[in-house]
Structure formats: C-alpha cells, structure tokens
Design an enzyme around this catalytic site. Structure first.
Site, short mmCIF file in Angstrom:
data_model
loop_
_atom_site.label_atom_id
_atom_site.label_comp_id
_atom_site.label_asym_id
_atom_site.label_seq_id
_atom_site.Cartn_x
_atom_site.Cartn_y
_atom_site.Cartn_z
N LYS A 297 5.80 6.05 -0.49
CA LYS A 297 6.31 5.78 0.94
C LYS A 297 7.58 6.15 1.19
O LYS A 297 8.23 7.26 0.78
CB LYS A 297 6.03 4.29 1.19
CG LYS A 297 4.52 4.05 0.55
CD LYS A 297 4.32 2.48 1.00
CE LYS A 297 2.92 2.44 0.41
NZ LYS A 297 2.24 0.83 1.18
N GLY B 234 0.24 -3.91 -0.27
CA GLY B 234 1.45 -4.60 -0.38
C GLY B 234 1.58 -6.13 0.00
O GLY B 234 2.49 -6.80 0.16
N HIS C 106 -3.00 8.23 5.67
CA HIS C 106 -2.70 6.82 5.13
C HIS C 106 -2.83 5.75 6.37
O HIS C 106 -2.38 6.16 7.33
CB HIS C 106 -1.60 6.60 4.42
CG HIS C 106 -1.03 5.48 3.76
ND1 HIS C 106 -0.73 4.29 4.24
CD2 HIS C 106 -1.24 4.99 2.30
CE1 HIS C 106 -0.55 3.47 3.37
NE2 HIS C 106 -1.05 3.90 2.23
N GLU D 59 -0.72 3.63 7.05
CA GLU D 59 0.49 3.44 7.78
C GLU D 59 0.77 4.49 8.87
O GLU D 59 1.27 4.46 9.87
CB GLU D 59 1.40 3.30 6.71
CG GLU D 59 1.78 2.03 6.00
CD GLU D 59 2.08 2.01 4.47
OE1 GLU D 59 2.76 2.73 4.18
OE2 GLU D 59 1.75 0.99 3.82
N ASN E 180 2.32 6.34 -4.70
CA ASN E 180 2.50 6.60 -3.35
C ASN E 180 3.90 5.79 -3.26
O ASN E 180 4.11 4.83 -2.86
CB ASN E 180 1.62 6.03 -2.40
CG ASN E 180 2.02 6.16 -0.83
OD1 ASN E 180 2.91 6.79 -0.69
ND2 ASN E 180 1.36 5.43 -0.12
N GLU F 152 -8.54 2.12 0.75
CA GLU F 152 -7.39 1.34 0.63
C GLU F 152 -7.70 -0.14 1.93
O GLU F 152 -7.44 0.44 2.97
CB GLU F 152 -6.17 1.88 0.99
CG GLU F 152 -5.75 2.77 0.00
CD GLU F 152 -4.28 3.04 -0.02
OE1 GLU F 152 -3.83 2.91 -0.99
OE2 GLU F 152 -3.91 3.41 1.05
N SER G 53 -2.43 -3.12 -3.80
CA SER G 53 -1.84 -4.03 -4.64
C SER G 53 -2.22 -3.96 -6.20
O SER G 53 -2.69 -4.69 -6.61
CB SER G 53 -2.28 -5.51 -4.25
OG SER G 53 -1.46 -5.80 -3.01
P1 PGA Z 1 0.49 -1.14 -2.67
O1 PGA Z 1 0.33 0.04 -1.42
O2 PGA Z 1 0.07 -0.65 -4.02
O3 PGA Z 1 1.88 -1.40 -2.49
O4 PGA Z 1 -0.47 -2.22 -1.94
C1 PGA Z 1 -0.89 0.84 -1.59
C2 PGA Z 1 -0.75 2.12 -0.87
O5 PGA Z 1 -0.36 1.96 0.49
O6 PGA Z 1 -1.13 3.18 -1.01
#
Ligand code: PGA
Length: 247
Positions: free
Chosen positions: A10, A171, A93, A95, A8, A165, A207
């Site tokens: 983003k 993140g 997601h 976000e 992903n 998630e 992560s």
């Molecule tokens: P990350 O993000 O691996 O940077 O924690 C995962 C995601 O938001 O899909």
C-alpha cells in the site's frame, strides 16, 4: 502448484525497509517453497529491479492507468511498469474502488491494459460487511467478476490472478475463516468453469499473517494469499512465506 504469496505494501515502506525485506527473504530462501511477489509503491521500482534481479522473487505495482500514455498527471502506465521490469499489478483493490472511485468497468479496462503489456493483473474482488450480513456476498462478487469476464476472452482468463478480499477483513485483524473463503473461491472457480473460462489462480486477502496462512492454504481452492499489514515486517513476512509453502 506452488502457492503464491503477494505482499501489498500500500502507501507504506521505505528503501531501507525494502532492503531488509529482501535480506530476510534471502536468509530463508531454502525454506521458502512459495512463489513470492512484491506489489510496491512506484518510487521503489528502481530499487526493486536492482535488488530482486535473479533472486527468484518478482515484483509489480499496485495500480496502472488504463491507457499507455497521455495527459494524466500523477498516474503511471502498464508500459512504464513493464519497462522497469515489473511483472504484476494489483487491479481494483477495494481501497482504490473506494478512494479513487474505480468502477467495475474501469477495473475491466485496466485488466485489458495489463494483458496488453504482458503484465499479470491481480484483480481484487470483495464484499462489504453489510453485503455479507444481507446475504449478498455472491451477488457482489459475481457482478465484479462479470465485468472482467465480459472483456477478457475465456482462453485468456488463465493469464489473470484474482484475489478475494472481503473488505471487512482488510486491516482489521479479523480474517475470514478458511471455510468462508473456500466457499467464495469455489463459487468463483465454478462460475468461470461454467462459462468455459480457463481458471486462474485465486488468492485470499484480509488479515493474513504467519499464524493463519497454513489453515487458509489448506483449502482446495485457495491458491495463495495477498498480504497487507503483515508484509511490512521483514522477519514476520519471511516466516509467513515459509509457512505458506508447508502445505
Ligand atoms: P491486510 O491487507 O493484510 O492488512 O488485511 C490486505 C490487502 O488489503 O491487500
């Protein structure tokens, strides 16, 4: 079944970065047993189509509108994504739930839009840190799952992929332990089975990196991973994909 590794990006990346990623994956192709998918920003769709053609790697978007077309400036539809050759879309997601105010109902509509276009939705579910601290993880996950199950027929559920998630793990460098993730995945599968649904694959996200991917995938109900930050480093991501296939 081969584990699924979804990148992903983003709102990150560039055309040169996409070329480097595809090259890094190509160089380790013989060592990668996992199925690899790239969820990309729309401006890179065209290059993805050209680079990934007959590579064994498929790609998709990070969001679609729930309708096929119309006066929705700035949006893209599942129809457009499919026409470009995309096969997947992330849906809901955290976000987007936070920054684009996507509700459980809208997420469910977008899942239907994906299925209608033959795209595989990767539906993201997850709790905030406060939910977990208050013992509400399962309650939150169940609410998000229920919204989807109320619109998708049980026999069609196998055409979806879910991604658990935990928002506090995204993140932050602080992934859920394999046992914590396994407990939620097991609950989700159990819930779907009790409702007579054909069970889809469930990915873990938050992560994930080359160093922790094997431990997560060793769990019986973790079928793959959704990778944000670590998918932006071509060599690192290729190493993660190699490790993912060594279960
Ligand atoms: P990350 O993000 O691996 O940077 O924690 C995962 C995601 O938001 O899909």
């Amino acid at each position: 079944m081969r584990p699924l590794v979804v990148a992903n990006w983003k709102m990150n990346g560039s055309e040169p970065m996409l070329r480097s990623l595809v090259q890094a994956l190509g160089e380790r192709q013989n060592e990668i047993a996992a199925e690899v998918v790239l969820a990309l920003p729309a401006p890179f769709f065209s290059l993805a189509r050209a680079l990934l053609h007959s590579s064994g790697i498929t790609w998709g978007g990070q969001n679609i509108h729930s309708l096929k077309e119309g006066a929705f400036t700035g949006e893209i539809s599942g129809k457009m994504l499919t026409e470009m050759g995309g096969r997947w879309s992330l849906i809901g997601h955290s976000e987007r739930r936070a920054f684009a105010a996507e509700t459980d109902e809208l997420v469910a509509d977008k899942v239907l839009a994906c299925l209608d276009m033959g795209l595989t939705p990767i539906v993201c579910l997850g709790e905030h840190l406060e939910d977990r601290e208050q013992g509400k993880t399962i309650q939150v996950i169940d609410r998000q799952l229920q919204a989807v199950m109320s619109v998708v027929r049980p026999e069609e559920m196998k055409n979806l992929v879910f991604a658990y998630e935990p928002i506090w793990a995204i993140g932050t460098g602080q992934e859920a332990t394999p046992e914590m993730a396994q407990a939620v995945h097991h609950h989700l599968k159990d819930k779907m089975a009790t409702k007579g649904s054909n069970c889809p694959s469930i990915l873990y996200g938050g992560s994930v990196k080359a160093e922790n991917v094997s431990g997560l995938l060793a769990m019986p109900d973790i079928d793959g991973v959704l990778v944000g930050g670590a998918s932006l480093d071509p060599e690192g991501f290729a190493a993660l994909c190699v490790n993912a296939g060594q279960g």
